[in-house]
Motif scaffolding. Structure first.
Motif, PDB file in Angstrom:
ATOM      1  N   PRO A  38       0.832  -1.214   0.000  1.00  0.00           N
ATOM      2  CA  PRO A  38       0.000   0.000   0.000  1.00  0.00           C
ATOM      3  C   PRO A  38       0.863   1.259   0.000  1.00  0.00           C
ATOM      4  O   PRO A  38       1.996   1.259   0.495  1.00  0.00           O
ATOM      5  CB  PRO A  38      -0.794  -0.117   1.305  1.00  0.00           C
ATOM      6  CG  PRO A  38       0.071  -0.952   2.201  1.00  0.00           C
ATOM      7  CD  PRO A  38       0.756  -1.933   1.291  1.00  0.00           C
ATOM      8  N   ALA A  39       0.339   2.310  -0.581  1.00  0.00           N
ATOM      9  CA  ALA A  39       1.024   3.597  -0.554  1.00  0.00           C
ATOM     10  C   ALA A  39       1.091   4.092   0.885  1.00  0.00           C
ATOM     11  O   ALA A  39       0.108   4.012   1.629  1.00  0.00           O
ATOM     12  CB  ALA A  39       0.293   4.602  -1.436  1.00  0.00           C
ATOM     13  N   LEU A  40       2.246   4.591   1.288  1.00  0.00           N
ATOM     14  CA  LEU A  40       2.421   5.043   2.666  1.00  0.00           C
ATOM     15  C   LEU A  40       1.809   6.423   2.826  1.00  0.00           C
ATOM     16  O   LEU A  40       2.188   7.374   2.135  1.00  0.00           O
ATOM     17  CB  LEU A  40       3.906   5.066   3.026  1.00  0.00           C
ATOM     18  CG  LEU A  40       4.616   3.713   2.893  1.00  0.00           C
ATOM     19  CD1 LEU A  40       6.075   3.843   3.278  1.00  0.00           C
ATOM     20  CD2 LEU A  40       3.932   2.655   3.751  1.00  0.00           C
ATOM     21  N   ARG A  41       0.845   6.524   3.727  1.00  0.00           N
ATOM     22  CA  ARG A  41       0.149   7.792   3.939  1.00  0.00           C
ATOM     23  C   ARG A  41      -0.042   8.026   5.435  1.00  0.00           C
ATOM     24  O   ARG A  41      -0.003   7.094   6.230  1.00  0.00           O
ATOM     25  CB  ARG A  41      -1.227   7.787   3.256  1.00  0.00           C
ATOM     26  CG  ARG A  41      -1.160   7.712   1.750  1.00  0.00           C
ATOM     27  CD  ARG A  41      -2.542   7.847   1.111  1.00  0.00           C
ATOM     28  NE  ARG A  41      -3.397   6.695   1.370  1.00  0.00           N
ATOM     29  CZ  ARG A  41      -4.492   6.687   2.106  1.00  0.00           C
ATOM     30  NH1 ARG A  41      -4.880   7.817   2.714  1.00  0.00           N
ATOM     31  NH2 ARG A  41      -5.215   5.603   2.270  1.00  0.00           N
ATOM     32  N   ARG A  42      -0.246   9.277   5.781  1.00  0.00           N
ATOM     33  CA  ARG A  42      -0.552   9.654   7.150  1.00  0.00           C
ATOM     34  C   ARG A  42      -1.743  10.590   7.150  1.00  0.00           C
ATOM     35  O   ARG A  42      -1.979  11.294   6.164  1.00  0.00           O
ATOM     36  CB  ARG A  42       0.666  10.324   7.815  1.00  0.00           C
ATOM     37  CG  ARG A  42       1.823   9.370   8.045  1.00  0.00           C
ATOM     38  CD  ARG A  42       3.098  10.079   8.381  1.00  0.00           C
ATOM     39  NE  ARG A  42       4.179   9.119   8.606  1.00  0.00           N
ATOM     40  CZ  ARG A  42       5.473   9.416   8.543  1.00  0.00           C
ATOM     41  NH1 ARG A  42       5.847  10.660   8.260  1.00  0.00           N
ATOM     42  NH2 ARG A  42       6.391   8.488   8.765  1.00  0.00           N
ATOM     43  N   VAL A  43      -2.474  10.577   8.253  1.00  0.00           N
ATOM     44  CA  VAL A  43      -3.621  11.469   8.378  1.00  0.00           C
ATOM     45  C   VAL A  43      -3.525  12.222   9.697  1.00  0.00           C
ATOM     46  O   VAL A  43      -2.904  11.760  10.661  1.00  0.00           O
ATOM     47  CB  VAL A  43      -4.965  10.705   8.320  1.00  0.00           C
ATOM     48  CG1 VAL A  43      -5.162  10.060   6.957  1.00  0.00           C
ATOM     49  CG2 VAL A  43      -5.054   9.665   9.429  1.00  0.00           C
ATOM     50  N   GLU A  44      -4.129  13.374   9.719  1.00  0.00           N
ATOM     51  CA  GLU A  44      -4.184  14.170  10.942  1.00  0.00           C
ATOM     52  C   GLU A  44      -5.422  13.800  11.734  1.00  0.00           C
ATOM     53  O   GLU A  44      -6.533  13.758  11.188  1.00  0.00           O
ATOM     54  CB  GLU A  44      -4.210  15.662  10.623  1.00  0.00           C
ATOM     55  CG  GLU A  44      -4.332  16.535  11.859  1.00  0.00           C
ATOM     56  CD  GLU A  44      -4.412  18.013  11.528  1.00  0.00           C
ATOM     57  OE1 GLU A  44      -5.046  18.765  12.312  1.00  0.00           O
ATOM     58  OE2 GLU A  44      -3.872  18.413  10.487  1.00  0.00           O
TER      59      GLU A  44
END
Length: 425
Positions: A183-189
């Motif tokens: 999976p694409a590495l992502r972050r959320v606030e």
């Protein structure tokens, strides 16, 4: 607004069915071991199979029949032998608990059959809910034994995982896990807000002592990984001097993955299973940290409008599409395999595919009272050395998937099925 985590009330037919399903799964798990390995200890920090096969019926009989309803003993020596497991901090402490004179398996079966007959009789006929007795009020002792046995299904699965392949019998329907696109590495606030930890006694028919009392806490804004850290990500850490996870096997100049019933090519897209200490090391190496128990709750159960829900996906009961739990599989699945379980903030797989490590030491909430039917359940582990894990693993029973449920392990325990994700302020 907080959603109450409802559970079914007293239902004798349901209790009997649940007890029998528990016993059936126990027998299935213990039958996976070849006879010559029945007394082996693949995890030195735990007892051999013979203990757990005797412990589960003994615990149910002791807690429900012997202690709560005053039924006569079946075999006091076996009831005592199988009364309680061990959780030593090191190998030398574990060695002190070693025995050489375990009963034969047929003797354990005979004892278990007698225990089961009495327990089932009580579940059918005795007054399980009596307000004047804390072990009977709201069927407390019955709930205790019904939730206890699946806990050991999970911890015994960890033991099976470590048995040499020649010492265990692979299930006929076992499906080897397959890798997938990473999976694409992502972050959320996750915005600041409130989280409810634990629950109140009036909200659910049964909970373990460490789940009470429910209370709200303020959680500051933080940034959270969408997906747990994967084996591919951990490999970069290993190349930079990080520790090798206990589920990895060195082979052919690289690493393979030790799954429940095989050694397979590395599942790069799957969450890496490590100890709490190892997870902390990775987070520090990455310039981040582990989430706290409160941050897990905020990411998993909070909503953008300031509310909370029973599960990351909403208030509907857990189902197979929501995550990898309840023995759907034996192994970790690639991250991103369960989009239906995504939280309201867009965080993936907080429930299932491995417990989630937190930075929170396992300690009581305000209002803690020892469990009426099992006073030692939590209190013996409030030592600052155990850490809270939340969520669920592939072999966590669906009955344990509730918002308030807390699990815990030593910080250096390497055998549990536990993933993690990193956060920043």
């Amino acid at each position: 607004m907080t959603t109450a985590l409802a559970q079914p009330a007293l239902d004798r037919d349901r209790f009997l069915d649940w007890y029998r399903r528990n016993r059936s799964r126990s027998r299935y798990l213990f039958d996976r071991v070849v006879p010559s390995a029945y007394e082996s200890r693949p995890i030195p920090l735990r007892h051999p199979t013979v203990f757990y096969e005797g412990h589960l019926p003994a615990f149910s009989f002791n807690k429900l029949a012997y202690e709560t309803f005053g039924r006569p003993p079946i075999d006091l020596s076996l009831q005592t032998l199988f009364e309680r497991g061990i959780d030593p901090s090191d190998a030398s402490s574990a060695a002190a608990a070693k025995r050489t004179n375990w009963p034969a398996r047929n003797e354990v079966w005979e004892f278990a059959d007698k225990c089961d007959a009495v327990v089932e009789d009580i579940l059918r006929h005795e007054p399980l809910d009596i307000k004047s007795d804390p072990r009977k009020e709201r069927a407390h002792a019955a709930w205790t034994i019904l939730e206890h046995e699946p806990m050991h299904h999970e911890t015994y699965a960890y033991i099976l995982h470590r048995m040499p392949l020649a010492n265990k019998i692979r299930p006929d329907d076992y499906a080897e896990p397959r890798d997938a696109e990473h999976p694409a590495l992502r972050r959320v606030e996750i915005p600041e807000g409130f989280a409810t930890l634990g629950t109140r006694r009036a909200e659910i028919p049964f909970g373990w002592d460490n789940e009470f009392d429910g209370h709200r806490v303020h959680v500051d804004r933080f940034e959270c990984d969408v997906y747990p850290v994967t084996n591919r990500q951990w490999m970069a850490f290993v190349r930079d001097g990080g520790p090798v996870p206990s589920f990895w096997v060195e082979a052919d100049g690289g690493f393979k993955l030790l799954t429940a019933w095989a050694v397979l090519p590395m599942l790069e897209a799957a969450p890496v299973w490590v100890s709490n200490e190892q997870a902390r090391q990775y987070a520090s190496w990455a310039g981040r940290r582990l989430m706290s128990e409160a941050e897990f709750h905020r990411a998993a159960f909070g909503t953008p409008d300031g509310g909370e829900q029973a599960y990351p996906w909403g208030d509907t009961a857990p189902a197979h599409e929501h995550g990898n739990f309840d023995f759907q599989t034996w192994d970790v699945a690639p991250a991103g395999s369960y989009p239906a379980g995504t939280s309201a903030f867009g965080v993936s797989e907080l429930i299932g595919n491995g417990w989630e490590h937190t930075s929170t030491p396992f300690m009581p909430f305000a209002g803690f009272e020892p469990h009426a039917s099992y006073p030692q359940y939590s209190a013996d582990f409030f030592d600052g050395k155990h850490y809270v894990v939340k969520g669920a693993s592939p072999v966590t029973a669906v009955e344990h998937i509730r918002r308030s449920f807390r699990n815990w392990y030593y910080g250096d325990y390497p055998y549990l099925y536990a993933k993690f994700r990193t956060v920043n302020d």
